[in-house]
Scaffold this active site. Structure first.
Site, PDB file in Angstrom:
ATOM      1  N   GLU A 112      43.360  24.351  37.542  1.00  0.00           N
ATOM      2  CA  GLU A 112      44.639  24.881  37.056  1.00  0.00           C
ATOM      3  C   GLU A 112      44.735  26.396  37.216  1.00  0.00           C
ATOM      4  OE1 GLU A 112      42.788  22.675  35.541  1.00  0.00           O
ATOM      5  OE2 GLU A 112      44.016  21.065  34.682  1.00  0.00           O
ATOM      6  N   ILE A 122      43.358  31.503  33.158  1.00  0.00           N
ATOM      7  CA  ILE A 122      43.825  30.213  32.644  1.00  0.00           C
ATOM      8  C   ILE A 122      42.646  29.551  31.935  1.00  0.00           C
ATOM      9  CG2 ILE A 122      44.813  27.962  33.241  1.00  0.00           C
ATOM     10  CD1 ILE A 122      46.728  30.298  33.698  1.00  0.00           C
ATOM     11  N   HIS A 140      43.574  28.120  39.847  1.00  0.00           N
ATOM     12  CA  HIS A 140      44.069  28.275  41.222  1.00  0.00           C
ATOM     13  C   HIS A 140      45.536  27.868  41.312  1.00  0.00           C
ATOM     14  CE1 HIS A 140      39.642  27.453  41.952  1.00  0.00           C
ATOM     15  NE2 HIS A 140      39.807  28.581  42.601  1.00  0.00           N
ATOM     16  N   LYS A 200      38.844  28.513  32.866  1.00  0.00           N
ATOM     17  CA  LYS A 200      38.744  27.546  33.962  1.00  0.00           C
ATOM     18  C   LYS A 200      37.840  28.083  35.062  1.00  0.00           C
ATOM     19  CE  LYS A 200      42.166  24.525  32.811  1.00  0.00           C
ATOM     20  NZ  LYS A 200      42.080  23.057  32.792  1.00  0.00           N
TER      21      LYS A 200
END
Length: 281
Positions: free
Chosen positions: A35, A175, A37, A183
């Site tokens: 997520e 994120i 990316h 992440k």
């Protein structure tokens, strides 16, 4: 969406898009997209006519005994994510396509000598080299990087400035998982117990954010963060540091804009996290 594996094929497509007056955005990745990316690709989609994602595990940024061979790869899944968001092209070259008996490299001094550069001495030389090559191949108007790799972002901004690349560099927010873990493709290495232990990084970030104030000693912030990490038995600190946000050099007081960054081993997996603080005038 198209997929290319060669430099020449990629350049031909880009030449056509440029001839048609299209703006081009690039999201450089090492694949195994998550997520984080996805947020970069989405931002790129919003701001450019053409979205290009590079999907390449770059061998020159891995040192001996690092995780080059083990680094997760899943091109089919990457393709689905890119297509869903609306990428126009994935450039997925082989190492042999990108490197032909290489003797030319790009290296940024000073900024790359602290934080991750101290414990991974060849890492940023490899990053700057591959990003320079991607910039020359794709010739984007804009390129998108995550702020989780804050030192990398600062180094690339400096490289673009010093080497006169006519490219706008856009940093995008970290994120996180719902429980706060940043992440990362390397999160897949963690077993259940390690995954739980890894939350000490985001807890340390929150601790630092809560106590930092303009004018205070850096060590006050860093000591409080170390306490959080050291309370986790599976965690081993690589570094926790406060540096000048532009030069990446250590600071002793919060008297300028700073980056507070850490790298921590959870078992054998090295994870990073950070936060930035702008001084109040």
């Amino acid at each position: 969406m198209q997929v290319t594996t060669t430099i020449n094929e990629t350049k031909e497509l880009i030449k056509k898009w440029k001839k048609d007056g299209k703006s081009i955005g690039l999201v450089p990745t090492m694949g195994f997209l998550h997520e984080g990316h996805a947020s970069l690709i989405q931002k790129c989609r919003e701001e450019n006519d053409i979205v290009i994602v590079s999907d390449f595990v770059n061998p020159t940024q891995f040192g001996p005994n690092e995780d080059l061979e083990a680094y997760p790869r899943d091109f089919e899944r990457d393709s689905q994510l890119c297509e869903r968001i609306g990428a126009d092209l994935i450039f997925c070259p082989s190492p042999e396509e990108m490197y032909h008996d290489p003797h030319a490299f790009v290296s940024i001094d000073l900024l790359s000598e602290t934080l991750c550069g101290k414990t991974r001495p060849i890492h940023f030389k490899g990053v700057c080299t591959v990003v320079s090559k991607l910039f020359n191949i794709v010739t984007p108007d804009r390129a998108y990087f995550g702020q989780k790799d804050a030192q990398q972002l600062a180094i690339i901004r400096k490289m673009v400035l010093d080497l006169n690349f006519d490219i706008e560099i856009i940093g995008c927010p970290i994120i996180r998982e719902e429980d706060g873990l940043a992440k990362s493709s390397r999160n897949t290495y963690l077993n259940t117990q390690e995954r739980s232990a890894a939350l000490c990084l985001s807890r340390a970030v929150r601790t630092g954010q809560q106590i930092i104030q303009t004018g205070m000693d850096a060590e006050q912030v860093l000591a409080a963060m170390r306490v959080v990490i050291e309370a986790e038995p599976l965690a081993k600190i690589d570094y926790i540091s406060m540096v000048d946000a532009l030069t990446m050099q250590p600071v002793e007081r919060v008297d300028r804009n700073v980056l507070v960054a850490m790298a921590v081993y959870i078992g054998k997996t090295r994870l990073i996290d950070n936060f930035s603080y702008e001084v109040s005038l």
